[in-house]
Scaffold this active site. Structure first.
Site, PDB file in Angstrom:
ATOM      1  N   ARG A  97     127.042  40.589  14.453  1.00 24.48           N
ATOM      2  CA  ARG A  97     127.688  39.538  14.833  1.00 24.48           C
ATOM      3  C   ARG A  97     127.937  39.093  13.066  1.00 24.48           C
ATOM      4  O   ARG A  97     128.644  38.622  13.306  1.00 24.48           O
ATOM      5  CB  ARG A  97     126.133  39.179  14.669  1.00 24.48           C
ATOM      6  CG  ARG A  97     125.687  39.887  17.250  1.00 24.48           C
ATOM      7  CD  ARG A  97     124.881  38.471  17.010  1.00 24.48           C
ATOM      8  NE  ARG A  97     124.418  39.145  18.668  1.00 24.48           N
ATOM      9  CZ  ARG A  97     122.731  39.586  19.369  1.00 24.48           C
ATOM     10  NH1 ARG A  97     122.421  38.871  18.739  1.00 24.48           N
ATOM     11  NH2 ARG A  97     123.152  39.938  20.610  1.00 24.48           N
ATOM     12  N   GLU A 142     107.930  42.461  26.082  1.00 24.65           N
ATOM     13  CA  GLU A 142     109.212  42.213  26.589  1.00 24.65           C
ATOM     14  C   GLU A 142     109.594  43.142  27.487  1.00 24.65           C
ATOM     15  O   GLU A 142     110.149  43.642  26.851  1.00 24.65           O
ATOM     16  CB  GLU A 142     109.765  41.978  25.172  1.00 24.65           C
ATOM     17  CG  GLU A 142     111.046  41.055  25.694  1.00 24.65           C
ATOM     18  CD  GLU A 142     112.547  41.050  23.910  1.00 24.65           C
ATOM     19  OE1 GLU A 142     112.492  41.301  23.143  1.00 24.65           O
ATOM     20  OE2 GLU A 142     113.439  40.084  25.357  1.00 24.65           O
ATOM     21  N   LYS A 160     106.590  38.270  26.471  1.00 24.74           N
ATOM     22  CA  LYS A 160     108.525  37.815  26.111  1.00 24.74           C
ATOM     23  C   LYS A 160     109.159  38.133  27.761  1.00 24.74           C
ATOM     24  O   LYS A 160     109.904  39.637  27.266  1.00 24.74           O
ATOM     25  CB  LYS A 160     108.883  38.443  25.426  1.00 24.74           C
ATOM     26  CG  LYS A 160     109.807  37.532  24.328  1.00 24.74           C
ATOM     27  CD  LYS A 160     110.820  38.282  23.523  1.00 24.74           C
ATOM     28  CE  LYS A 160     111.804  37.194  22.811  1.00 24.74           C
ATOM     29  NZ  LYS A 160     112.146  37.367  21.408  1.00 24.74           N
ATOM     30  N   SER A 174     115.524  33.368  25.313  1.00 22.52           N
ATOM     31  CA  SER A 174     117.490  33.031  25.552  1.00 22.52           C
ATOM     32  C   SER A 174     118.152  33.500  26.594  1.00 22.52           C
ATOM     33  O   SER A 174     118.669  33.304  27.469  1.00 22.52           O
ATOM     34  CB  SER A 174     117.885  32.430  24.510  1.00 22.52           C
ATOM     35  OG  SER A 174     118.202  33.159  23.854  1.00 22.52           O
ATOM     36  N   GLY A 175     118.582  35.548  26.380  1.00 17.61           N
ATOM     37  CA  GLY A 175     119.051  35.997  27.322  1.00 17.61           C
ATOM     38  C   GLY A 175     121.133  35.427  27.465  1.00 17.61           C
ATOM     39  O   GLY A 175     121.166  36.601  28.480  1.00 17.61           O
ATOM     40  N   GLY A 176     120.710  34.740  26.264  1.00 19.70           N
ATOM     41  CA  GLY A 176     122.287  34.144  26.243  1.00 19.70           C
ATOM     42  C   GLY A 176     122.652  33.025  27.058  1.00 19.70           C
ATOM     43  O   GLY A 176     124.280  32.795  27.150  1.00 19.70           O
ATOM     44  N   ARG A 180     119.594  34.221  20.036  1.00 16.00           N
ATOM     45  CA  ARG A 180     120.716  33.406  20.047  1.00 16.00           C
ATOM     46  C   ARG A 180     120.950  31.873  19.904  1.00 16.00           C
ATOM     47  O   ARG A 180     121.821  31.607  19.639  1.00 16.00           O
ATOM     48  CB  ARG A 180     121.266  34.386  21.156  1.00 16.00           C
ATOM     49  CG  ARG A 180     121.712  36.042  21.339  1.00 16.00           C
ATOM     50  CD  ARG A 180     122.418  36.779  22.094  1.00 16.00           C
ATOM     51  NE  ARG A 180     121.785  37.212  23.204  1.00 16.00           N
ATOM     52  CZ  ARG A 180     122.087  37.670  23.711  1.00 16.00           C
ATOM     53  NH1 ARG A 180     123.059  37.726  24.592  1.00 16.00           N
ATOM     54  NH2 ARG A 180     121.098  38.244  24.516  1.00 16.00           N
TER      55      ARG A 180
HETATM   56  C1  5MM Z   1     117.295  38.989  17.990  1.00 17.48           C
HETATM   57  O1  5MM Z   1     117.762  40.759  19.146  1.00 17.48           O
HETATM   58  C2  5MM Z   1     116.920  41.134  19.653  1.00 17.48           C
HETATM   59  C3  5MM Z   1     116.700  42.539  19.142  1.00 17.48           C
HETATM   60  O2  5MM Z   1     118.345  43.275  19.512  1.00 17.48           O
HETATM   61  P1  5MM Z   1     118.736  44.298  19.177  1.00 17.48           P
HETATM   62  O3  5MM Z   1     117.353  45.890  18.935  1.00 17.48           O
HETATM   63  O4  5MM Z   1     119.569  44.677  20.623  1.00 17.48           O
HETATM   64  O5  5MM Z   1     119.351  44.201  17.709  1.00 17.48           O
HETATM   65  C4  5MM Z   1     116.026  41.355  20.745  1.00 17.48           C
HETATM   66  O6  5MM Z   1     115.444  41.884  21.253  1.00 17.48           O
HETATM   67  C5  5MM Z   1     116.360  40.123  20.954  1.00 17.48           C
HETATM   68  O7  5MM Z   1     114.207  39.541  20.190  1.00 17.48           O
HETATM   69  C6  5MM Z   1     115.798  39.350  22.692  1.00 17.48           C
HETATM   70  O8  5MM Z   1     116.333  40.166  23.183  1.00 17.48           O
HETATM   71  C7  5MM Z   1     115.538  37.634  22.813  1.00 17.48           C
HETATM   72  O9  5MM Z   1     116.908  36.808  21.921  1.00 17.48           O
HETATM   73  P2  5MM Z   1     117.496  36.091  23.299  1.00 17.48           P
HETATM   74  O10 5MM Z   1     118.807  35.925  22.430  1.00 17.48           O
HETATM   75  O11 5MM Z   1     118.147  36.416  24.243  1.00 17.48           O
HETATM   76  O12 5MM Z   1     117.390  34.535  23.303  1.00 17.48           O
END
Ligand code: 5MM
Length: 329
Positions: free
Chosen positions: A36, A178, A220, A261-263, A292
């Site tokens: 990122r 989660e 979550k 939020s999932g994108g 995100r």
């Molecule tokens: C912040 O991203 C978290 C860790 O992701 P990676 O281990 O794949 O790098 C991820 O678990 C995040 O907490 C959840 O997917 C929720 O994030 P979003 O962006 O979907 O709200």
């Protein structure tokens, strides 16, 4: 080993999910965070990752909207510029520090493309160390896709989540549980509902079997939505579909639900959360644990420039305020 009473675990879980505040997910793995940063033209390094997370945590009055921050192991062991370790600084700023303890996913043999989340080996010792260094809560993410989820993959991930959650509570740490059904793809709302129902059913069966104290966990989940490449539906429809699945599987004792939020764009997930929060049939507090949706625009604004730190923090605070407003409705 730290021991917290059932009441103390429940208090922390409620503190994370009630009062119109939510959780900032800043626990991207080194690989994800580096990618990122590079997408924004920033050279990835431990220092750049630390500077970015410091920007997030030190945004003025972040604690007005944010109850907890999820960190990865690297950040948990890093210091702010003033020398304070991140978990200590978070507590001093009125934000509970959390730690992501899963170690990522790998293919689950014999299950097509389904994944299993790893990280149980040695977890007790790691939790003891994190608790001693100030962690109030932890996070473990199981990942499902509507096209590859199977009953066995739901059970296997549910059992891993349950073993993680029970170990967390044994060490005085509130587990965030989660089970994420990805929203990538062009599937419809019904496919998301079916996959989320399969995942949540297996997870709660395993949590109960494992003796996990449900009043001392935070769930979550994903919102139940059509895939990001499918035609969208109104927020009220997402909220109704999400409530129906949660109501079927999530016992009322669960301390709170903090959505990922999932994108989805920030405005969309705030609308989903707002519509769900307005439904007075629900027995659990609902809030956000967005990654995100809170940070992407702030990272873009910062782009590695010290001159843009304050502007980036302003963008973060605006998104946190919008999410907190949605949770409070
Ligand atoms: C912040 O991203 C978290 C860790 O992701 P990676 O281990 O794949 O790098 C991820 O678990 C995040 O907490 C959840 O997917 C929720 O994030 P979003 O962006 O979907 O709200």
């Amino acid at each position: 080993m730290t021991t917290l009473t059932a009441t103390a675990l429940a208090d922390i879980a409620r503190q994370l999910t009630s009062g119109g505040r939510g959780i900032l997910a800043a626990d991207e793995s080194i690989k994800t965070m580096s990618s990122r940063l590079e997408q924004e033209g920033i050279a990835a390094s431990a220092t750049a990752r630390r500077d970015y997370r410091a920007l997030l945590l030190t945004a003025a009055d972040l604690s007005q909207c944010i109850s907890g921050i999820i960190l990865c192991d690297e950040t948990f062991g890093q210091d702010l510029a003033d020398g304070r370790p991140f978990p200590i600084a978070a507590r001093e700023l009125g934000i509970l520090p959390g730690i992501k303890v899963d170690t990522g996913t790998s293919p689950l043999p014999g299950q097509g493309g389904a994944l299993i989340t790893e990280g149980l080996d040695g977890l007790g010792a790691r939790l003891a160390s994190y608790a001693q260094r100030g962690a109030a809560f932890a996070k473990w993410r199981a990942v499902f896709d509507v096209h590859t989820i199977t009953p066995y993959s739901a059970r296997a991930n549910g059992q891993a989540l349950a073993r993680y959650a029970a170990l967390c509570q044994q060490h005085g740490i509130v587990p965030i549980v989660e089970p994420e059904v990805l929203c990538t793809g062009d599937h419809d709302l019904a496919a998301s509902a079916a996959a989320t129902s399969l995942a949540l059913g297996a997870v709660f069966e395993a949590l109960v079997d494992a003796g996990v104290q449900l009043s001392g966990i935070v769930l979550k989940p994903n919102f139940v939505t059509p895939g990001l490449d499918a035609s969208p539906v109104p927020a009220a429809e997402v909220a109704a579909a999400t409530f129906a699945v949660l109501n079927e599987h999530v016992p009322a004792e669960v301390a709170g639900i903090a959505f990922l939020s999932g994108g989805h764009p920030t405005a969309n997930v705030c609308a989903f959360l707002s519509a769900l929060a307005a439904d007075d049939r629900r027995p659990w507090p609902v809030t956000f644990s967005f990654g995100r949706a809170l940070v992407s625009a702030a990272l873009h604004t910062w782009a590695g420039s010290p001159a843009e730190v304050t502007a980036a923090q302003g963008v973060l605070l605006d998104n946190c305020a919008a999410a907190a407003q949605a949770a409070a409705e």
